[in-house]
Design a protein around this motif. Sequence first.
Motif, PDB file in Angstrom:
ATOM      1  N   SER A 158      -2.741  -1.369 -10.894  1.00 44.04           N
ATOM      2  CA  SER A 158      -3.437  -1.630  -9.684  1.00 44.04           C
ATOM      3  C   SER A 158      -4.750  -0.432  -9.442  1.00 44.04           C
ATOM      4  O   SER A 158      -5.547  -0.634  -8.494  1.00 44.04           O
ATOM      5  CB  SER A 158      -2.724  -1.412  -8.237  1.00 44.04           C
ATOM      6  N   ASN A 159      -4.513   0.624 -10.298  1.00 44.43           N
ATOM      7  CA  ASN A 159      -5.521   1.804 -10.011  1.00 44.43           C
ATOM      8  C   ASN A 159      -5.674   2.446 -11.405  1.00 44.43           C
ATOM      9  O   ASN A 159      -4.643   3.209 -11.965  1.00 44.43           O
ATOM     10  CB  ASN A 159      -4.708   2.672  -9.214  1.00 44.43           C
ATOM     11  N   LEU A 162      -8.255  -1.627  -7.185  1.00 39.32           N
ATOM     12  CA  LEU A 162      -9.224  -0.411  -7.029  1.00 39.32           C
ATOM     13  C   LEU A 162     -10.407  -0.232  -7.913  1.00 39.32           C
ATOM     14  O   LEU A 162     -10.024   0.144  -9.070  1.00 39.32           O
ATOM     15  CB  LEU A 162      -8.564   0.939  -6.752  1.00 39.32           C
ATOM     16  N   GLU A 167       0.859  -1.139  -0.326  1.00 37.52           N
ATOM     17  CA  GLU A 167      -0.033  -0.019   0.145  1.00 37.52           C
ATOM     18  C   GLU A 167       0.866   1.417   0.089  1.00 37.52           C
ATOM     19  O   GLU A 167       1.904   1.130   0.778  1.00 37.52           O
ATOM     20  CB  GLU A 167      -0.894   0.213   1.348  1.00 37.52           C
ATOM     21  N   TYR A 179     -12.557  -0.487  -2.556  1.00 40.91           N
ATOM     22  CA  TYR A 179     -11.884  -1.747  -2.579  1.00 40.91           C
ATOM     23  C   TYR A 179     -13.039  -2.897  -2.165  1.00 40.91           C
ATOM     24  O   TYR A 179     -13.697  -2.669  -1.426  1.00 40.91           O
ATOM     25  CB  TYR A 179     -10.707  -1.938  -1.544  1.00 40.91           C
ATOM     26  N   SER A 196      -7.372   7.787  -2.998  1.00 44.56           N
ATOM     27  CA  SER A 196      -7.547   7.218  -4.204  1.00 44.56           C
ATOM     28  C   SER A 196      -6.374   7.463  -5.461  1.00 44.56           C
ATOM     29  O   SER A 196      -6.865   6.863  -6.459  1.00 44.56           O
ATOM     30  CB  SER A 196      -8.911   7.272  -4.823  1.00 44.56           C
ATOM     31  N   GLY A 235     -12.446  -3.002   4.005  1.00 40.96           N
ATOM     32  CA  GLY A 235     -12.953  -3.118   2.884  1.00 40.96           C
ATOM     33  C   GLY A 235     -14.189  -2.411   2.467  1.00 40.96           C
ATOM     34  O   GLY A 235     -14.604  -2.632   1.172  1.00 40.96           O
ATOM     35  N   ARG A 256      -6.775  -5.322   0.197  1.00 41.27           N
ATOM     36  CA  ARG A 256      -6.395  -4.300  -0.499  1.00 41.27           C
ATOM     37  C   ARG A 256      -4.931  -4.875  -1.422  1.00 41.27           C
ATOM     38  O   ARG A 256      -4.463  -4.619  -2.298  1.00 41.27           O
ATOM     39  CB  ARG A 256      -6.000  -3.294   0.128  1.00 41.27           C
ATOM     40  N   LYS A 257      -4.261  -5.860  -0.577  1.00 41.83           N
ATOM     41  CA  LYS A 257      -3.123  -6.311  -1.188  1.00 41.83           C
ATOM     42  C   LYS A 257      -3.345  -7.167  -2.191  1.00 41.83           C
ATOM     43  O   LYS A 257      -2.435  -7.423  -2.921  1.00 41.83           O
ATOM     44  CB  LYS A 257      -2.500  -7.230   0.081  1.00 41.83           C
TER      45      LYS A 257
END
Length: 410
Positions: A235-236, A104, A35, A95, A385, A64, A99-100
């Motif tokens: 990831s985003n 997103l 993160e 999420y 975010s 979450g 998160r790991k």
Amino acid sequence: MQRLPVKTSLFFLLLFPCGLYAQNVSNIATQQTVETDTSAQKDLIDVAKSLFKIKPKKIKEERGKKIYFSILPVSSTVPGGSGRALVTSTTAAMYLGPRKTTNLSSVTFTPYWNLGNRFGLPLRSTMWLPDNKWVIQGDTRFLVYPQYTWGLGSKALNPAPTLVDYKYIRFYQSALKRIKPYFFAGLGYNLDYRFNIKTEDPNVDLKQYTNYEYGTGSNSFSSGITFNLLYDTRSNSINPLPGMYGNLVYRVNPKFLGSNDSWSSLYLDVRKYISMNPSKPDQQNTLAFWTYLWATLGNKTPYLDLPSIGWDPANRSGRGIDQNRYRGRSLFYAESEYRRDITNNGLLGFVVFANVNTVSGSGDMFSSWKPAVGTGLRVKFNKSSNTNIGVDYGTSKGYNSFSFSLGETF
């Protein structure tokens, strides 16, 4: 009718971003499982808290369940010759799993109205289910959409545009299952329904103006199944980290699903993000590349469903070029952008970009390239975010524009 050199285009498109840098999957896995520490960063929420002396109470966060909202109300020029409009863009990021191991998810709602005869209610979503086992994508719109058109090809026979008015309903949904790490495959359904199609000038017939037969009447209905392949190491998607993205969509529109005519299309999209300073992942210093090929594979594609600049799935291509300016049976597009923080805390940043496109329809597809360049300012709205407010200025031959957005263009 000109034939599309599909093999040549696909070969170039696939090699363009892949030759930039090799992708190390193990490095990406590390990026996605750690993160980002945002304690040293600042966003507009922090600025507001400081200005108004707001000290929010600590709220126990449900694991979450936290949703990050970003809202941008602006007055902006809308593409296609309809003047200025009131635009409100709202992005919700969340999420849906740990998160790991879960990307997103995001939902974006961008209603607009020009205080006249043009308004839109677009809703787009990308939902990553727990552990990225599935990704669900949606795009639903209702638009009242008068817009200029110039005919077919980069060298359209009609240099003076004509305004075409219509109402538009879109319903796209797809579900993709993870096959291997970062690789997904699935099916979808696409519906495009345009009705009350008419030109502003009653003496101008759209069929005669475009010299094109299909979809130039009063209604156009396309209903089809899509076959989707996705490779995504980001990831985003709101503000992509270094990584790679590839998307292939093959669409088939048979008559038995309600389409006016049977036709098919291919959309291939490849993007690459390269960190120029990997030792400082919390600071933006990135080269980004985007290229796509969009081609129709039949002779009966409705006119308004043909590939057109600015009509990619997210309507983000062609900054500095009037949306709809170039339309053809196939379109090739390439863009590069440099992104950099101005302040160490990430509150302010800038981008510079350049793009080019070419379409078939008048002469050789690759003989007429249409470029644009521009720059933009970035303001961090929500550091959790990683959502930026983007203000971009783009220019091309005979046209320039400002645009506002939540999140990066690509």
